[in-house]
Design an enzyme around this catalytic site. Structure first.
Site: not given
Length: 417
Positions: A22-23, A92, A116, A121-125, A305, A327, A397
């Protein structure tokens, strides 16, 4: 509402092959929009997230043929820059379309992603890196409007080896002007798979699997065929199922190097594992040992995970185990559900203390997220009596027909509406 009904007590035995990851498949499907080319992707797992990504590609104007485990994407007719909010909020991983779409069209509008609820899980990066490459990003009312005439290569130092940010920068960099260097890049196998796909299509990416990735911008992409790597988390889940049921399972189509950290912890718990090429044999012990400390870390450390599934195993170990989740902040939601089944678990922020009990008992439980749901299924396999797991859409998922896989191995599990 669909649910799993599990009657515990069956010992799992048999042989199976692991499906595509999946990933790995999601960023590669996002990458198909970049080149205006035709991509034939094989070994695709049949998952909700894959269906959502297919719908996104169709909405953007791509043509998509999907048959069994093969998807053919032609991105030449792409003619939209708005990614539908209802699809983004379900998944996500859709954030990686930002880098891919900027590479292709220089503009994209999308909402903040969903998925989930396992903590922030910030997207700032992602945003900082894309801005460093010359893009303007307006944030308003939960939407991101990204624009650039042409992305420019940059040296990017990540504060944290984020998988998503690493993928987004690669996708942004493949057609950027000049060279992009990512330092403190994530090292996950799925990033190597993305690099392999892109390079087959004509990109110049090197260093995936190390902490420094170099991307030299190119102008043209060509048609490409690519097979997705096997899913190390599905493999780890089945390995744990064999361990917890005292089973004996042969697992094929697995890259052993990708699961070494899982093998190490399962062996510490007393599980017997033999490896041979791309196969392994997993035999559950009579007595499961406690693990003094299990800490989740970015790859090649123990994967976050797999934390929930290992917690289930440790609920019936002899002695006390400690899990440190480094994490994600909010990733112990399965602990309270396991407690309903008789587990003795205390959580303190990002630390869980698990005192092994003699047995779990069946109960009505609810999957709060993808991997936590898998953990409840594992608990049901060994619980005395009947376990019901609700909200299994979370599980679907990331697992293709988990109930059918387990049925073939001898589990008493059914899916009902």
């Amino acid at each position: 509402m669909e649910k799993y009904i599990i009657n515990g007590g069956s010992r799992l035995t048999g042989e199976l092959s692991i499906s595509g990851a999946k990933n790995a498949v999601l960023p590669i499907l996002a990458a198909t929009v970049i080149g205006g080319n035709k991509s034939t992707i094989t070994n695709i797992p049949n998952l909700r997230d894959v269906q959502i990504m297919k719908e996104i590609l169709l909405t953007l104007g791509c043509t998509v043929e999907y048959d069994g485990s093969t998807m053919i994407v032609d991105s030449k007719p792409l003619n939209q820059i708005v990614v539908p909010e209802e699809l983004v909020r379900e998944m996500r991983s859709s954030i990686i379309l930002m880098g891919a779409m900027l590479s292709r069209t220089g503009e994209v509008i999308l909402s903040y992603p969903g998925g989930c609820e396992i903590g922030p899980r910030p997207i700032d990066l992602h945003l900082k890196a894309i801005r460093d490459m010359g893009a303007e990003i307006e944030e308003s009312h939960g939407h991101l409007h990204c624009k650039v005439t042409r992305l420019k290569g940059a040296e990017i130092q990540l504060d944290y080896p984020s998988v998503g940010a690493t993928e987004n920068i690669i996708l942004a960099g493949v057609k950027a002007e000049g060279t992009t260097i990512i330092r403190n890049a994530a090292r996950e196998p799925e990033i190597i798979d993305l690099q392999n796909y892109l390079n087959k299509a004509g990109a110049k990416v090197s260093g995936a699997g190390t902490s420094v990735i170099v991307i030299e911008g190119v102008d043209e992409f060509r048609d490409v065929n690519h097979s997705i790597i096997s899913d190390r988390i599905v493999a780890g889940t089945i390995m744990t199922a064999a361990a917890i049921t005292g089973g004996d399972i042969i697992i094929n189509n697995i890259v052993i190097d990708h699961v070494l950290s899982i093998i190490a912890k399962l062996r510490e718990a007393g599980v017997i594992i033999y490896t041979n090429g791309n196969s392994m044999k997993v035999m559950g012990p009579r007595k499961i040992n406690s693990i003094e400390m299990l800490q989740t870390l970015p790859y090649p450390g123990f994967p976050t995970d797999m934390q929930a599934q290992m917690m289930t195993l440790l609920t019936v170990a002899s002695g006390t185990s400690i899990i440190s989740e480094t994490v994600f902040e909010n990733r112990f939601k399965h602990a309270e559900e396991l407690a309903r089944m008789g587990a003795n678990i205390k959580t303190f922020g990002k630390v869980a203390v698990i005192k092994g009990v003699k047995e779990l008992t069946g109960a009505k439980t609810t999957a709060k997220d993808l991997r936590g749901g898998a953990a409840l299924v594992l608990a049901g396999l060994i619980a005395r009596g009947t376990t019901e797991v609700y909200d299994i859409y979370h599980i679907e998922r990331g697992y293709e027909n988990l109930h059918l896989i387990l049925q073939k191995l001898g589990a008493d599990i059914t899916k009902v509406n």
